[in-house]
Design an enzyme around this catalytic site. Sequence first.
Site, mmCIF file in Angstrom:
data_model
loop_
_atom_site.group_PDB
_atom_site.id
_atom_site.type_symbol
_atom_site.label_atom_id
_atom_site.label_comp_id
_atom_site.label_asym_id
_atom_site.label_seq_id
_atom_site.Cartn_x
_atom_site.Cartn_y
_atom_site.Cartn_z
ATOM 1 N N ASP A 127 -9.968 -7.377 11.789
ATOM 2 C CA ASP A 127 -9.690 -8.914 10.947
ATOM 3 C C ASP A 127 -11.140 -10.366 12.941
ATOM 4 O OD1 ASP A 127 -8.929 -7.257 14.028
ATOM 5 O OD2 ASP A 127 -6.981 -7.748 14.057
ATOM 6 N N ASP B 127 0.543 -1.434 0.056
ATOM 7 C CA ASP B 127 -0.225 -0.486 -0.387
ATOM 8 C C ASP B 127 0.842 1.341 0.511
ATOM 9 O OD1 ASP B 127 -2.572 -0.307 -0.534
ATOM 10 O OD2 ASP B 127 -3.050 -0.143 1.519
#
Length: 673
Positions: free
Chosen positions: A288, A145
Site C-alpha cells: 500500500d 486466496d
Amino acid sequence: MEILKQVLLYRIDPLVIIAVLLLMLALSKVERLRNPVIILNVVISLRYIVWRSFFTLNTADYLAVLISGAVLGAELYGFLQSLLFYYQSGPEVKRFPPGGEGFRPAVDMFVTVYNEPKEILERTLVGCKAQDWPEDRLNVHVLDDGGREEIKALAESLGCGYITRADRRDAKAGNLNNALKQTRGEFVAIFDCDHVPVRSFLKETVGFFADPRVAIVQTPHHFYNPDTFQRNLRLEKEITNEQDLFFHVIQPGRDRRNSAFFAGSCGVFRRKALEEVGGMMTKTITEDLHTSMELHSRGHKSVYVNKDLSAGLSPESAAGYLRQRERWAKGGIQVFVLDNPVIKRGLGLHQRLNYFASVIYFFNGLPRLVYLAAPLAYLLLKYPPLMADLRTLLGYYAPHYAATIIAFNMVSKGHRNPFWSDVYETLMSFVLTVAAIKTVFMPFGHTFKVTPKGERYKDFSIQASLVLPHILLAVLLLIGIQAGLFSLGRGGSRDSAIISLVWAFYNLVLLVTAVMAARERPQRRGNIRLARAIRCDVHSSVDRTGEMIQCVTTNLSETGVSIVLPGPVELVSPSVSLDLVSSYGEVTRLKGRIVRNDVDGKGNFILGIRFTDMDQGLTRAVIRQMFSPEDSWKGYHKDIITIKLWRFITQLYNGFRVQFIRDTVYRRIGPRF
C-alpha cells in the site's frame, strides 16, 4: 563552546518559563494558532536537547560513554519523531467531491480474503452490493486466496464475481494484480474482508477522479470493535482507538502536501495509473505505502477524504495487533532500505519528508527499549546515564516535557496523549526491535502474514511469549528500585538515585499497563452489537393485529435488538413482530422473542428482543440496517481522552482482579420498581 555553555547555563527565572508555558496553554485553545505553539515547543525542547548533548554525557569510561550515548541517541530520535509528527499533521484540507450526479463511471470493488471467517466477509459484500451506484456500472469481486468452496458459494449467492488463483505468490499484492488482469472497470475500490462500506462510499470518493491527475482517493479506517487496549483495559469510553491519530490527524495533514497514501483498504485507484506502475508493488510487504510512493513519484495526485465511510475490525488480540505491527515495520523498513524516499527520483521535498517520516517511525522499538532499561544503569551498575544534578535537570527537562505535552495535545486533537503513546510503543518495543534488526540486514524474503480476524476467547488468557520480555524487564526494574532505595538510605548519590527511581517507577507503570493490555478478556457475545438509533415499530403480536408501539433502537446485531420504550409496557405474549425503518427508507420486517423488559441504570425502559425465523435474506437486511446508512459512523471521533488519574488507577486495580469480574446480564421480562 564556552559562549554556548554560558548561554545554555544562564539561569532563566522560573517565572519566565511558567509564563511562556501558560502562554502556550492559552494559545493551544485556538486551532489556527498551532504554529506559534509548535515553535515555542521546539525552541524550549531544542534548549534541552543541546544542553543534554554537550554538557551531560557520562565519559567516565567506555561503558559509561556507551550507556550515556545510547540514552542520548534515543532522546535525539524522539525529538526527530516529534518534529516529523508536527510536520505531517498540518491543517486539514476540507474535501468535497467535485463530480456531479452525471459522473458515474464503471467501478470494480475488490474484496480480498484468505482464511477469515465467512460471516465477516458476508457483511462486507452486503455493504458493497448496497452501494448507491448504478447497478450496471458496479461489479463486486471476491479475491479469494484461500480457494474455499464456501466463499465461492457466498459470492455467487450475492451476485458477486469470484476470482482465485493456483498459488499465493506475492500475497495480497499478487492477489490484487491477478484480479486487475481479469477486470475492466475504470476505477478500482479495494477493501479488506472486514471493512464494510456505507452506501454512499462511492458517491463520496469517485467524484474526485474528475481531476485527471488524481490516482488515489483514500478514506479513514474506522473500527466498530474496541482495540486490544480499549477492551482489555476496560477503557472503551475513555481512550480512542490506537489508529485514530494516524487516520484523523496525520493523513489529513499529509493530504495538504499531496502525500496521503493508500492504507491497504477503503481506498479507490484509477486503473490506468495503477497499470502505469505495473500494478501493486511486490518488492516489499507494505504494498500500500510502496505503491502510493511510486504513483506520487510519477507525478500523480492523491486525495484524502477525512470522513468515516466504512468500518472494520481492529485486531481482536494482542497477538494479532503485534503481528500486524511487525508486518508494517518490516515493510516500512524494506522501503527504507530498498527504495528510500529521500533519494527516490520524482518525489517533491514535502513528499520525501512525509514518506521518510513514515518509514523512520518503525525504528522506534530500540529507542523505546533504551528508555525502558536506562534507569537500571545507575540502580544496578552505578553508571548514571546522564551527569546532572536534580535541580539543573528539572530546569531543562521540566519545561521541555510540559511544552511537549501542551503542543502534542493540541496537534493530536484529543486522539492521543503522550502517556498512551508510551504505552503503545512499550507493548510493541521488543517485536519491532527484532523486526527492524532482521529487516535491515536481510531486507528480502519476508512473508506477508495476515492479521487474524474473528478471534474469540472463552476465558481470560495471555500468550506468555509476547509479554515475557516485558515481565523480565519489570522484575529488573523492581530489583533496581529496591537497590536504589537502599543506596539512597545509605547516603549514595542522592540526585542520581532520585532521577533513576522516578524514571524506573514510570517505566514500571508502562510495562505493567502493556502486560495488562496483552491479557485477553473473554468475548462472550458471539455477534458484534452496534449502537444504532433506528426507528422501530413494535407490534405486540406476531400477526401484527395487536398494539403497535413506536420507539427507537439503542443497539442492533444480526441476532437481536435493544429498544428504548416510551414508558413501561406489559406485553402479554413473549413473541412480537417489528419493523426497522432505515434513514434511507428500507423497511425490514422481523419476528422476535422478548428476552428482556427492564429499566436500565439511567431510568430508561429497555426492551431486548432476540430475532426468530431468520433466513439469509433477513440476515442481510439487518446487516444493511447496521452498516449501510450514510451517517453510520458520524460523531465517533470526538475528544474522549478524559481519563483521570484516579480512574486509571482504578482500572489497573480491576485488571489485577479481573478474573473475578463478570459483566452483569439482565434478563427480567417485566420492569421492577
